[in-house]
Design an enzyme around this catalytic site. Structure first.
Site, PDB file in Angstrom:
ATOM      1  CD  GLU A  94       8.522   6.235  16.064  1.00  0.00           C
ATOM      2  OE1 GLU A  94       7.346   6.307  16.488  1.00  0.00           O
ATOM      3  OE2 GLU A  94       8.808   5.987  14.899  1.00  0.00           O
TER       4      GLU A  94
ATOM      5  CB  THR B 129      -0.906   0.013   1.250  1.00  0.00           C
ATOM      6  OG1 THR B 129      -1.738  -1.131   1.213  1.00  0.00           O
ATOM      7  CG2 THR B 129      -1.768   1.258   1.283  1.00  0.00           C
ATOM      8  CG  LEU B 130       3.286   3.062   3.480  1.00  0.00           C
ATOM      9  CD1 LEU B 130       1.950   2.593   3.986  1.00  0.00           C
ATOM     10  CD2 LEU B 130       4.352   2.833   4.537  1.00  0.00           C
TER      11      LEU B 130
ATOM     12  CG  HIS C 295       5.246   7.152  13.615  1.00  0.00           C
ATOM     13  ND1 HIS C 295       5.819   6.011  14.103  1.00  0.00           N
ATOM     14  CD2 HIS C 295       4.372   6.733  12.661  1.00  0.00           C
ATOM     15  CE1 HIS C 295       5.319   4.951  13.491  1.00  0.00           C
ATOM     16  NE2 HIS C 295       4.432   5.365  12.592  1.00  0.00           N
ATOM     17  CB  VAL C 296       2.655  13.097  11.849  1.00  0.00           C
ATOM     18  CG1 VAL C 296       2.568  13.230  13.360  1.00  0.00           C
ATOM     19  CG2 VAL C 296       3.830  13.908  11.288  1.00  0.00           C
TER      20      VAL C 296
ATOM     21  CB  ALA D 103      -0.108   7.369   8.059  1.00  0.00           C
TER      22      ALA D 103
ATOM     23  CB  ALA E 242       9.416   1.229   6.790  1.00  0.00           C
ATOM     24  NE  ARG E 243       6.046   0.157  12.980  1.00  0.00           N
ATOM     25  CZ  ARG E 243       4.985   0.780  12.455  1.00  0.00           C
ATOM     26  NH1 ARG E 243       5.154   1.871  11.727  1.00  0.00           N
ATOM     27  NH2 ARG E 243       3.770   0.331  12.687  1.00  0.00           N
TER      28      ARG E 243
HETATM   29  P1  NDP Z   1       2.003  -4.061   2.727  1.00  0.00           P
HETATM   30  O1  NDP Z   1       1.905  -5.401   3.367  1.00  0.00           O
HETATM   31  O2  NDP Z   1       0.907  -3.580   1.866  1.00  0.00           O
HETATM   32  O3  NDP Z   1       3.338  -4.006   1.849  1.00  0.00           O
HETATM   33  C1  NDP Z   1       4.567  -4.477   2.282  1.00  0.00           C
HETATM   34  C2  NDP Z   1       5.515  -4.567   1.103  1.00  0.00           C
HETATM   35  O4  NDP Z   1       6.823  -4.873   1.581  1.00  0.00           O
HETATM   36  C3  NDP Z   1       5.142  -5.639   0.084  1.00  0.00           C
HETATM   37  O5  NDP Z   1       5.288  -5.119  -1.207  1.00  0.00           O
HETATM   38  C4  NDP Z   1       6.170  -6.742   0.327  1.00  0.00           C
HETATM   39  O6  NDP Z   1       6.529  -7.487  -0.817  1.00  0.00           O
HETATM   40  C5  NDP Z   1       7.362  -5.899   0.741  1.00  0.00           C
HETATM   41  N1  NDP Z   1       8.357  -6.662   1.485  1.00  0.00           N
HETATM   42  C6  NDP Z   1       8.183  -7.464   2.548  1.00  0.00           C
HETATM   43  N2  NDP Z   1       9.356  -7.971   2.947  1.00  0.00           N
HETATM   44  C7  NDP Z   1      10.289  -7.464   2.109  1.00  0.00           C
HETATM   45  C8  NDP Z   1      11.699  -7.601   1.995  1.00  0.00           C
HETATM   46  N3  NDP Z   1      12.381  -8.390   2.825  1.00  0.00           N
HETATM   47  N4  NDP Z   1      12.329  -6.912   1.027  1.00  0.00           N
HETATM   48  C9  NDP Z   1      11.638  -6.126   0.164  1.00  0.00           C
HETATM   49  N5  NDP Z   1      10.313  -5.962   0.210  1.00  0.00           N
HETATM   50  C10 NDP Z   1       9.657  -6.621   1.171  1.00  0.00           C
HETATM   51  O7  NDP Z   1       2.257  -3.033   3.910  1.00  0.00           O
HETATM   52  P2  NDP Z   1       1.985  -1.449   3.906  1.00  0.00           P
HETATM   53  O8  NDP Z   1       2.515  -0.868   2.658  1.00  0.00           O
HETATM   54  O9  NDP Z   1       0.591  -1.180   4.285  1.00  0.00           O
HETATM   55  O10 NDP Z   1       2.888  -1.004   5.157  1.00  0.00           O
HETATM   56  C11 NDP Z   1       4.255  -1.308   5.192  1.00  0.00           C
HETATM   57  C12 NDP Z   1       4.836  -0.917   6.543  1.00  0.00           C
HETATM   58  O11 NDP Z   1       4.947   0.498   6.623  1.00  0.00           O
HETATM   59  C13 NDP Z   1       3.971  -1.308   7.744  1.00  0.00           C
HETATM   60  O12 NDP Z   1       4.233  -2.638   8.145  1.00  0.00           O
HETATM   61  C14 NDP Z   1       4.376  -0.291   8.793  1.00  0.00           C
HETATM   62  O13 NDP Z   1       5.468  -0.758   9.540  1.00  0.00           O
HETATM   63  C15 NDP Z   1       4.814   0.926   7.970  1.00  0.00           C
HETATM   64  N6  NDP Z   1       3.818   1.999   8.008  1.00  0.00           N
HETATM   65  C16 NDP Z   1       4.202   3.225   8.482  1.00  0.00           C
HETATM   66  C17 NDP Z   1       3.315   4.271   8.498  1.00  0.00           C
HETATM   67  C18 NDP Z   1       3.726   5.599   9.042  1.00  0.00           C
HETATM   68  O14 NDP Z   1       2.899   6.242   9.655  1.00  0.00           O
HETATM   69  N7  NDP Z   1       4.942   6.058   8.811  1.00  0.00           N
HETATM   70  C19 NDP Z   1       1.935   4.126   8.019  1.00  0.00           C
HETATM   71  C20 NDP Z   1       1.631   2.806   7.525  1.00  0.00           C
HETATM   72  C21 NDP Z   1       2.558   1.802   7.508  1.00  0.00           C
HETATM   73  P3  NDP Z   1       5.485  -8.357  -1.674  1.00  0.00           P
HETATM   74  O15 NDP Z   1       4.551  -7.337  -2.271  1.00  0.00           O
HETATM   75  O16 NDP Z   1       6.266  -9.033  -2.711  1.00  0.00           O
HETATM   76  O17 NDP Z   1       4.806  -9.238  -0.680  1.00  0.00           O
HETATM   77  C1  7N6 Z   2      -0.650   6.388  12.473  1.00  0.00           C
HETATM   78  C2  7N6 Z   2       0.617   5.637  12.165  1.00  0.00           C
HETATM   79  C3  7N6 Z   2       1.117   2.120  10.784  1.00  0.00           C
HETATM   80  O1  7N6 Z   2       1.851   1.149  10.917  1.00  0.00           O
HETATM   81  O2  7N6 Z   2       2.593   3.372  12.166  1.00  0.00           O
HETATM   82  C4  7N6 Z   2       1.528   3.468  11.294  1.00  0.00           C
HETATM   83  O3  7N6 Z   2       0.023   2.027  10.214  1.00  0.00           O
HETATM   84  C5  7N6 Z   2       0.350   4.188  11.893  1.00  0.00           C
HETATM   85  C6  7N6 Z   2      -0.510   7.872  12.277  1.00  0.00           C
END
Ligand code: NDP
Ligand code: 7N6
Length: 304
Positions: free
Chosen positions: A251, A141-142, A270-271, A273, A221-222
């Site tokens: 954090e 998604t991201l 961490h904002v 999203a 990501a994290r």
């Molecule tokens: P998704 O599950 O939709 O996507 C994860 C992607 O990472 C997939 O494309 C997957 O590959 C890929 N992936 C997994 N493992 C690996 C690897 N070892 N090397 C390369 N690519 C890899 O998750 P989201 O996009 O929804 O969210 C991702 C992460 O972002 C969350 O787990 C969270 O930690 C963080 N996040 C942070 C936010 C913020 O506020 N800053 C908001 C939302 C999320 P494949 O498609 O091939 O399976």
């Molecule tokens: C909310 C952040 C996630 O993993 O860390 C994010 O979805 C949520 C503002």
């Protein structure tokens, strides 16, 4: 179905907003009270709580569920769902905003404004995103939200994921084992993978060495996906041009971190999203799963 909203969601929104949203959608909803946990069919939470082991379904209001005890839930027969799918637009815009700022030097001029200074950056410092290469690590998604917006601005977007399938806006997909090849030519590298054993500190000294000297890393990501010490070192030594950081380990970022004072770092707490309809986006997912459970269908975003 009675869904309780745990107080931990106040890290993002007022729990009352989600309670109200769910009630408007004809669900029984209330604030989580551990004394009443036996009455709940589900709980929505930002972070884990021991009491959840007695609730049949936990919905994590984040995409990243790395803080939740997945194996214990599995053993206790607790279903866990997450909120992946709702952050493509917010994070996509945040990352594009950071990249635009670096290219057009907006962050530097904002700093100058604070100091009341009319000062121009060197001629060679400004560039355009159009024509520059972005490598998006993680194309879920991201990653897709970032890639589609970057491609619309004329960037050349490549990506890294486990499966080989292309996604819109991405011209080439690399496998995780080809990470260094994927990032070598990129002006921007955006990290958008979940934090797990395979991705913990996947970005360290060797990856910063593999990047161009004029490249920027963006982490949405994290914090744990990047070796924090190696990042500070690469930035201090000028081995990369800068960083856009929404996530950290730990954090909040401690006050003594050198990252706070770096002009070539854009730091957000961490904002990335955050939006005023986060509770409704989460609420929609919960309603969908309640409806699915009612029909006996598989839940969306099921982790265990
Ligand atoms: P998704 O599950 O939709 O996507 C994860 C992607 O990472 C997939 O494309 C997957 O590959 C890929 N992936 C997994 N493992 C690996 C690897 N070892 N090397 C390369 N690519 C890899 O998750 P989201 O996009 O929804 O969210 C991702 C992460 O972002 C969350 O787990 C969270 O930690 C963080 N996040 C942070 C936010 C913020 O506020 N800053 C908001 C939302 C999320 P494949 O498609 O091939 O399976
Ligand atoms: C909310 C952040 C996630 O993993 O860390 C994010 O979805 C949520 C503002």
């Amino acid at each position: 179905m009675h869904v309780a909203v745990h107080g931990s969601v106040s890290a993002v929104f007022d729990p009352a907003l989600l309670v109200e949203y769910l009630r408007e959608r004809d669900l029984e909803a209330s604030r989580f009270d551990p004394e009443r946990r036996g009455e709940y069919d589900g709980v929505a939470a930002f972070g884990p709580d021991e009491a959840f082991l007695d609730v049949p379904w936990v919905h994590c209001v984040r995409a990243g569920y790395d803080e939740f005890p997945v194996e214990r839930y599995e053993r206790a027969d607790v279903t866990l769902t997450n909120s992946t799918g709702i952050h493509g637009t917010t994070i996509g815009e945040t990352v594009v905003g950071m990249m635009l700022s670096f290219a057009r030097r907006l962050h530097v001029y904002r700093d100058h404004q604070g100091a009341g200074e009319w000062a121009r950056e060197p001629y060679e410092s400004a560039f355009t995103l159009a024509g520059e290469r972005l490598c998006v690590v993680g194309l879920g998604t991201l990653g897709r939200g970032i890639a589609e917006r970057a491609a619309a601005l004329g960037m050349d977007v490549v990506g890294v994921r486990r499966s080989p399938d292309l996604v819109p806006g991405v011209s080439e997909v690399y496998r995780p084992e080809d990470l260094h090849g994927a990032i070598a030519d990129a002006r921007f590298v955006a990290l958008a993978v979940p934090l797990n054993v395979a991705t913990a500190e996947m970005f360290g000294t060797r990856e910063f060495d593999a990047m161009r000297g004029d490249a920027y890393v963006i982490n949405v990501a994290r914090g744990g996906v990047v070796e924090q010490g190696a990042l500070v070192e690469a930035l201090s030594r000028g081995e990369i041009a800068g960083a856009g950081l929404d996530v950290f380990d730990p954090e909040p970022l401690p006050p003594e971190s050198p990252l706070w004072g770096m002009e070539n770092v854009i730091l957000t707490p961490h904002v990335g999203a955050m939006t005023d309809r986060y509770h409704a986006d989460v609420g929609e997912l919960i309603v969908e799963n309640v409806e699915r459970a009612g029909r006996g269908d598989e839940l969306v975003n099921r982790v265990v």
